[in-house]
Design an enzyme around this catalytic site. Structure first.
Site, short mmCIF file in Angstrom:
data_model
loop_
_atom_site.label_atom_id
_atom_site.label_comp_id
_atom_site.label_asym_id
_atom_site.label_seq_id
_atom_site.Cartn_x
_atom_site.Cartn_y
_atom_site.Cartn_z
N ASP A 37 0.85 -1.20 0.00
CA ASP A 37 0.00 0.00 0.00
C ASP A 37 0.88 1.25 0.00
O ASP A 37 1.95 1.25 0.60
CB ASP A 37 -0.91 -0.01 1.26
CG ASP A 37 -2.18 0.80 1.08
OD1 ASP A 37 -3.28 0.26 1.30
OD2 ASP A 37 -2.07 1.99 0.69
N PHE A 39 -0.36 4.04 1.14
CA PHE A 39 -0.96 4.76 2.26
C PHE A 39 -1.45 6.15 1.86
O PHE A 39 -1.50 7.06 2.70
CB PHE A 39 0.01 4.81 3.46
CG PHE A 39 0.24 3.45 4.06
CD1 PHE A 39 1.33 2.68 3.66
CD2 PHE A 39 -0.66 2.91 4.96
CE1 PHE A 39 1.53 1.40 4.17
CE2 PHE A 39 -0.47 1.62 5.48
CZ PHE A 39 0.64 0.86 5.09
N SER A 131 -16.12 -2.55 -10.32
CA SER A 131 -17.25 -1.75 -9.85
C SER A 131 -18.43 -1.88 -10.80
O SER A 131 -18.25 -2.03 -12.01
CB SER A 131 -16.83 -0.27 -9.76
OG SER A 131 -17.96 0.55 -9.58
N TYR A 156 -13.16 7.00 -14.12
CA TYR A 156 -12.98 5.96 -13.09
C TYR A 156 -13.57 4.64 -13.59
O TYR A 156 -12.91 3.60 -13.58
CB TYR A 156 -13.65 6.37 -11.77
CG TYR A 156 -13.86 5.22 -10.83
CD1 TYR A 156 -15.10 4.58 -10.75
CD2 TYR A 156 -12.81 4.73 -10.06
CE1 TYR A 156 -15.28 3.50 -9.91
CE2 TYR A 156 -12.99 3.65 -9.22
CZ TYR A 156 -14.24 3.04 -9.15
OH TYR A 156 -14.42 1.95 -8.32
N LYS A 160 -11.76 0.86 -14.70
CA LYS A 160 -12.14 -0.46 -14.17
C LYS A 160 -12.44 -1.42 -15.33
O LYS A 160 -12.02 -2.57 -15.35
CB LYS A 160 -13.35 -0.34 -13.24
CG LYS A 160 -13.04 0.34 -11.93
CD LYS A 160 -12.01 -0.42 -11.11
CE LYS A 160 -11.76 0.19 -9.76
NZ LYS A 160 -10.75 -0.58 -8.98
N LEU A 207 -23.05 8.54 -0.01
CA LEU A 207 -24.21 8.84 0.83
C LEU A 207 -24.02 8.49 2.30
O LEU A 207 -24.18 9.35 3.18
CB LEU A 207 -25.44 8.10 0.28
CG LEU A 207 -26.73 8.31 1.06
CD1 LEU A 207 -27.19 9.77 1.02
CD2 LEU A 207 -27.85 7.40 0.53
N PHE A 225 -29.64 14.58 -3.74
CA PHE A 225 -29.41 14.96 -5.15
C PHE A 225 -30.60 14.53 -6.01
O PHE A 225 -30.55 13.57 -6.76
CB PHE A 225 -28.14 14.31 -5.67
CG PHE A 225 -26.88 14.75 -4.96
CD1 PHE A 225 -25.84 13.87 -4.78
CD2 PHE A 225 -26.75 16.04 -4.47
CE1 PHE A 225 -24.67 14.24 -4.13
CE2 PHE A 225 -25.58 16.43 -3.80
CZ PHE A 225 -24.54 15.54 -3.64
#
Ligand code: WQD
Length: 351
Positions: A37, A39, A131, A156, A160, A207, A225
């Site tokens: 990682d 970080f 995703s 994004y 993916k 959310l 929204f």
């Protein structure tokens, strides 16, 4: 020992939200974990708490997906690694629109570095954190894995989808490879202990962390929204899934990856859609407070509704989400109240 027990698993991004909860599931199941990682969005404090929670230790490397040498160094030092779970990525949809090159560099080049390093090191099992946004605007609901991908609404989501294609093509030419893609719907909540959870930097995009911060008094009110969508109450509907269910989905994918070569894609969702107002009500139940909100215009890029068909993962991974929205909110609230500053143990206030 069966082929799926006691494996040594490299977890990139293991200090992040989904990664850290998955690491707990892996350690509890008897696997050994090596963390990689940088970080940038995770904290050592989180890993310290995982060791406290599980009573297990981990090997940790600070490294960056953009530096292939960093990855080769770890794979060279640990010939015992039999499988990689790849979480390390940038994940803010709105930010990806403003900084697309950062997202392609980290998410795509970073993943290419990993896959090349794995091929060069003889590691041939990869689970990838993808995703549901790769599906774009739903053509039908609930969405199964056959739903078309590609009309991505953000860089994004495109990153993916690109990594999924790279994995698929790698598995085509490397018959010994096993690649499992997990498409998350909306992971929410926290470990039941309240010791680890979602720790967004700055103002939460998503959310439930925002609602939690309203509930604890860090934010004045929730901005909803839009309430003019074609849904049961006009607000956006999503398939919220407890982070521990998501973590256990990865554990089930480890077994699949160890036993079955080839490329597979699975949705990690509950199959149940909840609106913004459903979430607000569930959170009010969990925290015993009213959540103040006001309704504003739609957020660019939002779709009306997303919901998973989780049948393939149930059938082929033997995995099924089991936690309810009420439990997601209860655990999110427990994390929020026990850690108002997230993993910031120096108590500097979060903004
Ligand atoms: C959920 C609903 C909003 C905030 C994103 C990413 C996805 C994944 C999960 C990474 C929507 C509404 C939200 C607020 C609101 N992340 N909302 N006020 O957009 O479904 O998915 O997070 O993989 O890739 O796209 O999740 O939590 O942002 O929004 O009304 O302050 O809540 O309109 O209907 P989303 P979200």
């Amino acid at each position: 020992m069966s082929s799926t027990q006691g494996q040594t698993i490299l977890v990139t991004g293991g200090a992040g939200y989904v990664g850290s909860h998955t690491v707990i599931s892996l350690l509890d199941a008897g696997h050994k974990v090596i963390i990689f990682d940088n970080f940038s969005n995770g904290r050592q404090e989180c890993l310290d708490r995982i060791e406290e929670l599980t009573g297990k230790s981990m090997t940790v490397y600070r490294g960056d997906m953009r530096n292939k040498e960093d990855i080769l160094d770890v794979l060279g030092k640990h010939k015992e690694i039999s499988l990689v779970i790849h979480f390390a990525a940038l994940k803010a949809v709105g930010e990806s629109v403003e900084k697309p090159l950062d997202y392609y560099r980290v998410n795509v080049t970073g993943s290419l570095n990993l896959i090349e390093a794995m091929v060069e090191s003889g590691v041939s099992r990869l689970i990838f954190s993808s995703s549901a946004t790769v599906y774009g605007d739903p053509i039908y609901l609930p969405m199964d894995e056959k739903h078309p991908v590609g009309n991505c609404t953000s860089p994004y989501a495109t990153t993916k989808q690109m990594v999924e294609e790279i994995m698929k093509d790698t598995c085509k030419v490397m018959p010994s490879w096993s690649g499992v893609v997990l498409r998350y719907f909306n992971p929410v909540g926290a470990h039941f202990s309240g010791m680890i959870g979602e720790d967004p930097k700055g103002i939460p995009n998503n959310l439930t962390p925002f609602v939690a911060q309203v509930a604890i008094g860090m934010r004045d009110e929730l901005k909803v929204f839009g309430n003019d969508y074609n849904t049961h109450d006009g607000t956006g509907v999503r398939d919220y899934i407890h982070i521990t269910d998501v973590a256990n989905g990865h554990l089930a994918a480890v077994t699949k990856c160890m036993e079955t070569p080839g490329f597979q894609v699975y949705n990690l969702g509950t199959g149940k859609g909840s609106s913004v107002f459903d979430v607000v009500r569930a959170f009010e139940e969990a925290c015993g407070k009213k959540i103040k909100y006001s309704i504003i215009g739609r957020r660019a890029g939002d779709v009306a509704a997303m919901c998973a068909c989780p049948k393939k993962a149930e059938a082929e991974l033997g995995w099924k989400a089991k936690y309810t929205l009420a439990e997601m909110c209860k655990d999110a609230w427990a994390w929020q109240t026990k850690n108002p500053n997230g993993f910031n143990t120096d108590n500097s206030s979060k903004q």
